[in-house]
Design a protein around this motif. Structure first.
Motif: not given
Length: 509
Positions: A98-104, A241-244, A279-286
């Motif tokens: 699980m992650t909000a921002t998968p690594i490349p 993104h994680q800190m935000r 720019n990508f501040s919407d919820l679910g924009s990870g």
């Protein structure tokens, strides 16, 4: 990935499973040797049903009685080698990362189909997007942000990744806001001391937590709804993104202030990162941020560790095609000696080992008419689906779906569907390109004239067919490229028939 997050998960699991016949425990550097010993003993005996832990789980002394499920939270914090070690805890263990921002690299695995990927893009009810602003370091901005948060009884995270600067910043905040209660937390502290600071902050004993990126992974404090990140240009996209994501975890409007030098003085990549996060501040924009990250850093060298290449310029499917073509080219040319047997085996009966796919160019009407499938985007999706089909049964299923949705299939679409078997047969015969023009069909064979394909049985069948129909066929060689012209081929159905006949010819010993 952190002791604080492991402890938080442990508390959540313990509270939720209270009263159930299930033992939950946790392992991290914050536990004493005696406590760890008890946990490890219970784990080996099978008494501990759920174990929550940091990298400590990878220790040689950790033995599971029967491991069934492995869940990796905040996957972006674990390196490739660590993840492979986790997989080796047990053969064929079910794994959920699980992650909000998968690594490349993880994102690449899922895009190429090596891993399943599911996206939860619907936020919980009563959540608002986090307002994100980029500023230069400014005492006034910091004071206003903290004052506003304190006026609504909220709390503030202040992230500064240099431990030596933390007391300086604490003095600055206390000078500007005398009644502000500030506490410092970082990873070089004793685990028990850090744990106490976090718990005191959760219990609202402090207004501002001045910390390093230790707070990045998963800490859930609904009352903290403003985060200030100093020197934001030095963080990666997923870090930001994680800190935000530490704020905006309740029904209050949250704010994120990124403090960085003027954009004009930053590197191109640093500028792109800050613009993307703003720019990508919407919820679910990870997932969009992860895609940007993949674009900025590249998908990574397939076999090595470095990151390189811009995926957006190519598109993912094209990248995969180029990759497999390059591998095949190396097998056939540079490392031909090593792969002689394999290449011969692949191409012995057919030319498939030498050609990845066959292109078809035609002056015939092969299409989904606009009056048959009216929506242009719908037509594009159907063309893409058809392009990925290989087997006849798949084509039949596709045809029946068309009939079911749009009615009887028109003749030009019937011809289009026959392109699938045509390309498959052509690939078996080592054909890179087919021209169907002016009632004739031209087959262009493997472009490398020294390729072992020309000693294969597939090419032998092509020669046999030409000898059988000398008046109808014409074998040519122009600029080192070999092709065969076949006359009287007025439609795709006839073309498929010709290739079927060539494939069906007996193999000569």
């Amino acid at each position: 990935p952190t002791t604080v997050l492991a402890y938080q998960h442990y508390q959540t699991f313990r509270d939720r499973l209270k009263g159930l016949p299930c033992r939950v425990d946790y392992l991290s550097r914050a536990r004493t040797a005696a406590q760890s010993k008890v946990v490890l003993k219970g784990l080996a005996a099978g008494d501990v049903n759920i174990l929550i832990g940091t990298h400590r789980i990878l220790g040689k002394d950790v033995r599971f009685k029967d491991l069934g499920l492995l869940i990796v939270d905040e996957e972006q914090k674990f390196g490739v080698s660590v993840k492979e070690k986790l997989r080796q805890l047990k053969v064929n263990v079910d794994t959920l990362t699980m992650t909000a921002t998968p690594i490349p690299r993880t994102l690449q695995f899922s895009l190429m189909g090596a891993r399943d990927l599911s996206v939860i893009s619907t936020p919980p009810p009563n959540r608002y997007p986090i307002q994100t602003e980029v500023h230069t370091f400014n005492e006034e901005v910091i004071t206003d942000a903290i004052n506003f948060e304190m006026s609504r009884n909220g709390q503030v995270f202040f992230v500064n990744n240099r431990i030596s600067n933390l007391p300086e910043l604490k003095a600055l905040i206390e000078r500007n806001i005398p009644d502000c209660r500030v506490v410092i937390g970082h990873g070089q502290m004793e685990p028990s001391q850090l744990e106490k600071i976090i718990l005191d902050f959760v219990n609202y004993d402090y207004d501002v937590l001045l910390a390093t990126t230790i707070i990045e992974s998963g800490i859930d404090i609904p009352n903290a709804n403003t985060i200030i990140i100093n020197q934001a240009q030095n963080f990666g996209l997923s870090d930001l993104h994680q800190m935000r994501g530490r704020v905006g975890r309740s029904n209050k409007k949250a704010f994120c202030y990124l403090l960085a030098p003027p954009l004009s003085s930053l590197t191109t990549e640093g500028k792109r990162r800050l613009q993307a996060i703003e720019n990508f501040s919407d919820l679910g924009s990870g997932i969009h941020i992860a895609m940007q990250d993949l674009d900025i850093r590249g998908a990574g060298n397939l076999l090595g560790a470095e990151q390189s290449g811009f995926v957006a310029d190519l598109g993912y499917e094209t990248y995969q095609k180029i990759l497999s073509e390059a591998v095949r080219e190396l097998k056939n040319e540079e490392f031909a000696d090593l792969y002689t047997d394999e290449v011969k085996g692949e191409g012995q009966i057919s030319g498939e080992g030498f050609v990845d796919e066959c292109q078809v160019e035609s002056d015939l009407e092969l299409l989904l008419p606009a009056d048959y499938v009216t929506g242009s985007s719908e037509r594009m999706l159907l063309y893409r689906e058809l392009d990925s089909l290989i087997l006849d049964k798949d084509v039949e299923a596709f045809r029946s779906r068309l009939e079911d949705r749009f009615g009887p299939v028109p003749p030009e679409t019937q011809e289009l569907l026959r392109i699938v078997p045509l390309r498959r047969l052509a690939t078996r015969l080592g054909t890179e390109k087919i021209f169907l023009k002016g009632g004739r069909m031209t087959l262009f064979f493997v472009s490398n004239p020294d390729s072992p394909f020309y000693q294969s049985q597939a090419f032998g069948k092509v020669i046999d067919y030409m000898m059988k129909y000398t008046r109808r066929c014409d074998l040519r060689e122009q600029n080192g490229k070999r092709s065969m012209l076949i006359k009287d081929v007025s439609d795709v159905e006839t073309a498929v028939g010709v290739l079927q006949e060539i494939v069906a010819l007996p193999v000569k010993e």
